[in-house]
Design a protein around this motif. Structure first.
Motif, short mmCIF file in Angstrom:
data_model
loop_
_atom_site.label_atom_id
_atom_site.label_comp_id
_atom_site.label_asym_id
_atom_site.label_seq_id
_atom_site.Cartn_x
_atom_site.Cartn_y
_atom_site.Cartn_z
N CYS A 183 -53.41 7.12 33.40
CA CYS A 183 -52.17 7.89 33.63
C CYS A 183 -50.96 7.04 33.27
N ALA A 184 -50.98 5.78 33.65
CA ALA A 184 -49.84 4.90 33.34
C ALA A 184 -49.64 4.79 31.84
N GLU A 185 -50.71 4.63 31.09
CA GLU A 185 -50.62 4.53 29.63
C GLU A 185 -50.10 5.84 29.04
N ALA A 186 -50.59 6.96 29.53
CA ALA A 186 -50.15 8.26 29.02
C ALA A 186 -48.67 8.51 29.33
N LEU A 187 -48.25 8.10 30.50
CA LEU A 187 -46.84 8.30 30.87
C LEU A 187 -45.95 7.40 30.05
#
Length: 187
Positions: A183-187
């Protein structure tokens, strides 16, 4: 001044703001001053939320719900605020309460990665930027729990990824804090 100081009858300033005046501009500073949202009137057992429902003040009812009032509290004759609104035909209050419930449901569905419920609610008109009663946006719940699919669905429907909770945390901060790397990478 004490925002909880009751008058000789037992009514509080928050109750007065939710009644005849129906004044959201008066209610906001009281809520910011930490007025107790669930104070019960000694005579009939109603709260500010009951007053907002009785006098058809949807903005005040919403502000109280968002401030965390307990909507399940009952008057001495056993009625919730919703019961009062229904008995009096206060459709604008009832519609607003239903919309708030759907927002909370969307936030919960995002935190549980329930894509089917999320899709249904968004199709019913619930904003992807919905917040729960504590002011937490759906994107934060999805990020905190590591639900990448839920995040993607919210984003496809226009959710603001930079939305913050009442502490100023964003979905990215939540994802990093809870170690949700995808999620952090996608955000």
């Amino acid at each position: 001044a004490n925002p909880n100081l009751a008058d000789s009858d037992g009514g509080t300033p928050l109750m007065a703001a939710a009644t005849f005046m129906g004044s959201l501009p008066l209610m906001r500073p009281l809520l910011e001053a930490k007025a107790e949202v669930d104070t019960v009137h000694p005579k009939h057992g109603g709260t500010a939320f009951h007053f907002a429902c009785k006098y058809n003040r949807p903005d005040c009812a919403e502000a109280l719900v968002r401030a965390g009032c307990d909507t399940s509290l009952r008057t001495k004759d056993g009625k919730t605020g919703r019961d009062v609104a229904q008995a009096l035909g206060r459709t604008t209050v009832l519609e607003r309460l239903e919309a708030l419930e759907k927002e909370r449901e969307l936030v919960g569905a995002a935190g549980n990665n329930d894509l089917q419920t999320m899709g249904r609610l968004i199709a019913d008109g619930v904003s992807a930027d919905a917040k729960d009663g504590d002011g937490n946006p759906a994107v934060l719940g999805a990020a905190m729990e590591g639900h990448l699919d839920a995040l993607k669905l919210l984003r496809r429907h226009g959710a603001k990824l930079e939305a913050t909770d009442r502490f100023g945390w964003t979905a990215l901060i939540e994802a990093v804090y809870y170690g949700k790397t995808d999620c952090a990478e996608a955000l």
